[in-house]
Motif scaffolding. Sequence first.
Motif, PDB file in Angstrom:
ATOM      1  N   TRP A   6      18.648   4.097  20.881  1.00  0.00           N
ATOM      2  CA  TRP A   6      19.484   4.175  19.685  1.00  0.00           C
ATOM      3  C   TRP A   6      18.645   3.882  18.439  1.00  0.00           C
ATOM      4  O   TRP A   6      17.789   3.005  18.442  1.00  0.00           O
ATOM      5  N   VAL A   7      18.947   4.610  17.380  1.00  0.00           N
ATOM      6  CA  VAL A   7      18.210   4.522  16.117  1.00  0.00           C
ATOM      7  C   VAL A   7      19.002   3.678  15.127  1.00  0.00           C
ATOM      8  O   VAL A   7      20.204   3.881  14.951  1.00  0.00           O
ATOM      9  N   ARG A   8      18.314   2.730  14.471  1.00  0.00           N
ATOM     10  CA  ARG A   8      18.975   1.917  13.455  1.00  0.00           C
ATOM     11  C   ARG A   8      18.561   2.277  12.035  1.00  0.00           C
ATOM     12  O   ARG A   8      19.227   1.883  11.068  1.00  0.00           O
ATOM     13  N   ALA A   9      17.442   3.029  11.872  1.00  0.00           N
ATOM     14  CA  ALA A   9      17.004   3.462  10.549  1.00  0.00           C
ATOM     15  C   ALA A   9      16.000   4.586  10.703  1.00  0.00           C
ATOM     16  O   ALA A   9      15.290   4.681  11.712  1.00  0.00           O
ATOM     17  N   VAL A  10      15.934   5.455   9.701  1.00  0.00           N
ATOM     18  CA  VAL A  10      14.955   6.539   9.667  1.00  0.00           C
ATOM     19  C   VAL A  10      14.411   6.667   8.251  1.00  0.00           C
ATOM     20  O   VAL A  10      15.098   6.352   7.270  1.00  0.00           O
ATOM     21  N   GLU A  11      13.181   7.142   8.153  1.00  0.00           N
ATOM     22  CA  GLU A  11      12.543   7.340   6.848  1.00  0.00           C
ATOM     23  C   GLU A  11      11.686   8.601   6.926  1.00  0.00           C
ATOM     24  O   GLU A  11      11.018   8.849   7.929  1.00  0.00           O
ATOM     25  N   ILE A  12      11.731   9.406   5.862  1.00  0.00           N
ATOM     26  CA  ILE A  12      10.949  10.640   5.788  1.00  0.00           C
ATOM     27  C   ILE A  12      10.131  10.602   4.500  1.00  0.00           C
ATOM     28  O   ILE A  12      10.568  10.071   3.483  1.00  0.00           O
ATOM     29  N   ARG A  13       8.940  11.193   4.557  1.00  0.00           N
ATOM     30  CA  ARG A  13       8.118  11.308   3.353  1.00  0.00           C
ATOM     31  C   ARG A  13       7.149  12.477   3.509  1.00  0.00           C
ATOM     32  O   ARG A  13       6.755  12.819   4.628  1.00  0.00           O
ATOM     33  N   PRO A  14       6.729  13.094   2.399  1.00  0.00           N
ATOM     34  CA  PRO A  14       5.571  13.984   2.459  1.00  0.00           C
ATOM     35  C   PRO A  14       4.350  13.152   2.825  1.00  0.00           C
ATOM     36  O   PRO A  14       4.231  11.989   2.432  1.00  0.00           O
ATOM     37  N   ALA A  15       3.426  13.738   3.550  1.00  0.00           N
ATOM     38  CA  ALA A  15       2.281  12.973   4.032  1.00  0.00           C
ATOM     39  C   ALA A  15       1.346  12.550   2.909  1.00  0.00           C
ATOM     40  O   ALA A  15       0.659  11.542   3.024  1.00  0.00           O
ATOM     41  N   THR A  16       1.310  13.303   1.797  1.00  0.00           N
ATOM     42  CA  THR A  16       0.426  12.987   0.686  1.00  0.00           C
ATOM     43  C   THR A  16       1.202  13.047  -0.628  1.00  0.00           C
ATOM     44  O   THR A  16       2.251  13.691  -0.722  1.00  0.00           O
ATOM     45  N   MET A  17       0.668  12.393  -1.658  1.00  0.00           N
ATOM     46  CA  MET A  17       1.302  12.458  -2.967  1.00  0.00           C
ATOM     47  C   MET A  17       1.353  13.881  -3.528  1.00  0.00           C
ATOM     48  O   MET A  17       2.367  14.292  -4.089  1.00  0.00           O
ATOM     49  N   PRO A  18       0.272  14.696  -3.395  1.00  0.00           N
ATOM     50  CA  PRO A  18       0.386  16.088  -3.864  1.00  0.00           C
ATOM     51  C   PRO A  18       1.516  16.850  -3.182  1.00  0.00           C
ATOM     52  O   PRO A  18       2.108  17.753  -3.775  1.00  0.00           O
ATOM     53  N   GLY A  19       1.811  16.471  -1.931  1.00  0.00           N
ATOM     54  CA  GLY A  19       2.887  17.158  -1.227  1.00  0.00           C
ATOM     55  C   GLY A  19       4.237  16.997  -1.882  1.00  0.00           C
ATOM     56  O   GLY A  19       5.120  17.862  -1.735  1.00  0.00           O
ATOM     57  N   ARG A  20       4.422  15.904  -2.598  1.00  0.00           N
ATOM     58  CA  ARG A  20       5.691  15.698  -3.303  1.00  0.00           C
ATOM     59  C   ARG A  20       5.930  16.770  -4.369  1.00  0.00           C
ATOM     60  O   ARG A  20       7.062  17.048  -4.731  1.00  0.00           O
ATOM     61  N   ASN A  36       0.845  -1.186   0.000  1.00  0.00           N
ATOM     62  CA  ASN A  36       0.000   0.000   0.000  1.00  0.00           C
ATOM     63  C   ASN A  36       0.882   1.239   0.000  1.00  0.00           C
ATOM     64  O   ASN A  36       1.896   1.297   0.711  1.00  0.00           O
ATOM     65  N   ASP A  37       0.504   2.241  -0.797  1.00  0.00           N
ATOM     66  CA  ASP A  37       1.312   3.462  -0.867  1.00  0.00           C
ATOM     67  C   ASP A  37       1.389   4.183   0.461  1.00  0.00           C
ATOM     68  O   ASP A  37       2.244   5.049   0.657  1.00  0.00           O
ATOM     69  N   ASN A  38       0.484   3.851   1.382  1.00  0.00           N
ATOM     70  CA  ASN A  38       0.527   4.461   2.707  1.00  0.00           C
ATOM     71  C   ASN A  38       1.498   3.742   3.631  1.00  0.00           C
ATOM     72  O   ASN A  38       1.729   4.195   4.758  1.00  0.00           O
ATOM     73  N   ASP A  39       2.028   2.600   3.193  1.00  0.00           N
ATOM     74  CA  ASP A  39       2.978   1.858   4.021  1.00  0.00           C
ATOM     75  C   ASP A  39       4.355   2.517   3.962  1.00  0.00           C
ATOM     76  O   ASP A  39       4.744   3.126   2.957  1.00  0.00           O
ATOM     77  N   TRP A  40       5.101   2.367   5.026  1.00  0.00           N
ATOM     78  CA  TRP A  40       6.484   2.830   5.045  1.00  0.00           C
ATOM     79  C   TRP A  40       7.344   1.841   4.265  1.00  0.00           C
ATOM     80  O   TRP A  40       7.154   0.625   4.347  1.00  0.00           O
ATOM     81  N   GLN A  41       8.310   2.359   3.506  1.00  0.00           N
ATOM     82  CA  GLN A  41       9.151   1.490   2.687  1.00  0.00           C
ATOM     83  C   GLN A  41       9.968   0.525   3.526  1.00  0.00           C
ATOM     84  O   GLN A  41      10.218  -0.608   3.120  1.00  0.00           O
TER      85      GLN A  41
END
Length: 465
Positions: free
Chosen positions: A192-206, A146-151
């Motif tokens: 401690w952090v082992r990974a991070v991911e960032i995204r715009p909340a919506t596709m138009p935001g890209r 799902n496009d709403n899932d984190w990669q």
Amino acid sequence: MKALLRFTHFGPVGVILVSSIAMMTTPTMAAQAPTNVAATQGEVTFTRDVAPILQEKCQTCHRTGAMAPMSLVTYDETRPWAKAIKRQVETRTMPPWQLDKTVGIQHFQNDPSLTDKQIDTIVRWVNAGAPIGNPKDMPPPKQWPNDNDWQLAKQFGQPDIVIDSDPYTMPAHSQDVWWKPVSAVPLTEARWVRAVEIRPATMPGRRIMHHVLARLQQDEPDLRKTLFNGDDADGDGPGMLMEWAIGKNYDIYRPNTGKLLLPGSHIWWELHLHAVGQEITDHAELAIYLYPKGQEPKYRTYLMAYTANPKVNGQLLLDIPPNTVTETEGFHVLKQPAILENFQPHMHLRGKAMSMEAILPDGSREMLSYVDRFTFNWMINYIYADNAAPVLPAGTVLHITAWHDNTAANPNNPDPNQWVGWGERTVDEMSHAWVNLTYITEDDYKSYVAKTKLDQVASSVAPAP
């Protein structure tokens, strides 16, 4: 058939650099190369030969509801674009991978580029009239998350923490905007952090987000002054957590490395927004994947912005005259042995190329990575494979070189008659490489050198007849 070999450089004090280079095909190798399957079975067809390539390399973006402007899932969807696809793959414009494949490191965790054989298959398919082939040869449709899932969810599961920035409404027509809200990190103990991911909340935001920065602010001693030299020592203690742009979505820290979060910490966001002719409201989301409680990695990773231009009195200098191609360079000394995790050039509309070279303590030089076809629309993060990440000795100088094309030959150039200097607006310019750097101890570095020497000797021993 191309062979990939590792080469190792040893200086007088045990200096080491591991990389990968493409070797030329010899007549003997060519004679032993496997025959193209499509050639032995007749014409190249969509169902048997092209569809599997599109599934593997293209449909991440080219499918209904994804970010690409057209879907390439079915034959009927793909056929109208056949000639355009041929042109894009022949020039290696798509899939986007701007790295020069003839120099430097060539093994990456996230390489989506096509092989020579895959390009040849697509070109021959188009030249043959783009035949569909036998429908029974069509592979089953690929199941996409799902496009709403984190990669990173497929690797780590759901994130431990998700932090939202405050939203911003970008007008349809406006100057660039830098939105800098602050969000609390909901922690009551150090983790401690082992990974991070960032995204715009919506596709138009890209469409409106040029980049997103997530700076980590927390109360701790400023270690950067002891770890880095000169301008590289500037910044707040822990520095940047991550930078997002089209082409870079996440950072995964190597085993036994990571970043530290403390109770009371905050994320200071920077969303660089530009108008696209439509009013859009959006915000950024940050997913944090933690090490299990009580598990502490040995090493702390820092995200560095290694510049390709000097700084005078705190101001970065960049002078790009009208109608010129300009070369600038910067030099950054490693105070301790280090592992480089990635290479991500960052420039704007006039960006043309960028390289990262290691000048070793014995004076020898090794090209690590060279992006020779930089495109502003794709801020690609080149993540080195575990066995190819450069491990460099203390005293190594990282030499960053950038080229900007301020001529009419640059199709992205808004005005080649303008002088361009350093600045944060999209029409201004920058020239730095984002590099996740992990310092290691001298003992661990020596152990790595010794192990690599043993591996090199073992691999040079010919097998018994």
